[in-house]
Design a protein around this motif. Structure first.
Motif, PDB file in Angstrom:
ATOM      1  N   GLU A  55       0.831  -1.196   0.000  1.00 21.10           N
ATOM      2  CA  GLU A  55       0.000   0.000   0.000  1.00 21.10           C
ATOM      3  C   GLU A  55       0.870   1.252   0.000  1.00 21.10           C
ATOM      4  O   GLU A  55       1.985   1.259   0.544  1.00 21.10           O
ATOM      5  N   CYS A  85      -4.954  -3.154   2.407  1.00 23.46           N
ATOM      6  CA  CYS A  85      -5.672  -3.822   1.328  1.00 23.46           C
ATOM      7  C   CYS A  85      -5.563  -5.327   1.522  1.00 23.46           C
ATOM      8  O   CYS A  85      -4.609  -5.823   2.120  1.00 23.46           O
ATOM      9  N   TRP A 140     -10.425  -2.738   0.831  1.00 28.19           N
ATOM     10  CA  TRP A 140      -9.700  -1.864   1.742  1.00 28.19           C
ATOM     11  C   TRP A 140     -10.333  -1.957   3.118  1.00 28.19           C
ATOM     12  O   TRP A 140     -11.567  -1.944   3.247  1.00 28.19           O
ATOM     13  N   CYS A 178      -2.668   0.078  -3.937  1.00 29.19           N
ATOM     14  CA  CYS A 178      -2.253  -1.229  -3.447  1.00 29.19           C
ATOM     15  C   CYS A 178      -1.741  -1.998  -4.651  1.00 29.19           C
ATOM     16  O   CYS A 178      -2.524  -2.431  -5.504  1.00 29.19           O
TER      17      CYS A 178
END
Length: 124
Positions: free
Chosen positions: A6, A97, A38, A22
């Motif tokens: 990320e 993520c 997320w 990400c």
């Protein structure tokens, strides 16, 4: 080795915007074939889902971010994004993520892949 990395976090004032990325690496992870999402966790609070995107592009959002955040993915870049607008201090958290090849496992202990997170801090 599969990695989700990320980036894009930072410090902004209330009302500002950030775009989180990400990036997925490793030949087994393709954002086009994985369920991705997320999640965020603030100090002293439980981890919560922010947004998810299915393999076909269908999206879901937490009520608290609807109309302000947009999740998207670019298959050619193998990257997941989260556009965050109209940020407020309650959005401050570490954002992560996640990716999984099967539906229904994001945000659970069964999630296959997750990143190390990027910090978002919103000041009033």
């Amino acid at each position: 080795q599969v990695q989700l990395v990320e980036s894009g976090g930072g410090s902004v004032q209330a009302g500002g915007s950030l775009r989180l990325s990400c990036a997925a690496s490793g030949f087994t992870v393709s954002v086009s074939r994985y369920y991705m999402g997320w999640f965020r966790q603030a100090p002293g609070k439980e981890r919560e889902g922010v947004a998810t995107i299915d393999r076909d592009g269908s999206t879901t959002y937490a009520d608290s971010v609807k109309g302000r955040f947009t999740i998207s993915k670019v298959n050619a870049e193998n990257t997941l994004y989260l556009q965050m607008n109209s940020l407020n201090p309650e959005d401050s958290a570490m954002y992560y993520c996640e990716a999984d090849p099967f539906p229904g496992r994001l945000g659970t202990v069964a999630t296959k892949y997750w990143g190390q997170g990027t910090q978002v801090t919103v000041s009033s």
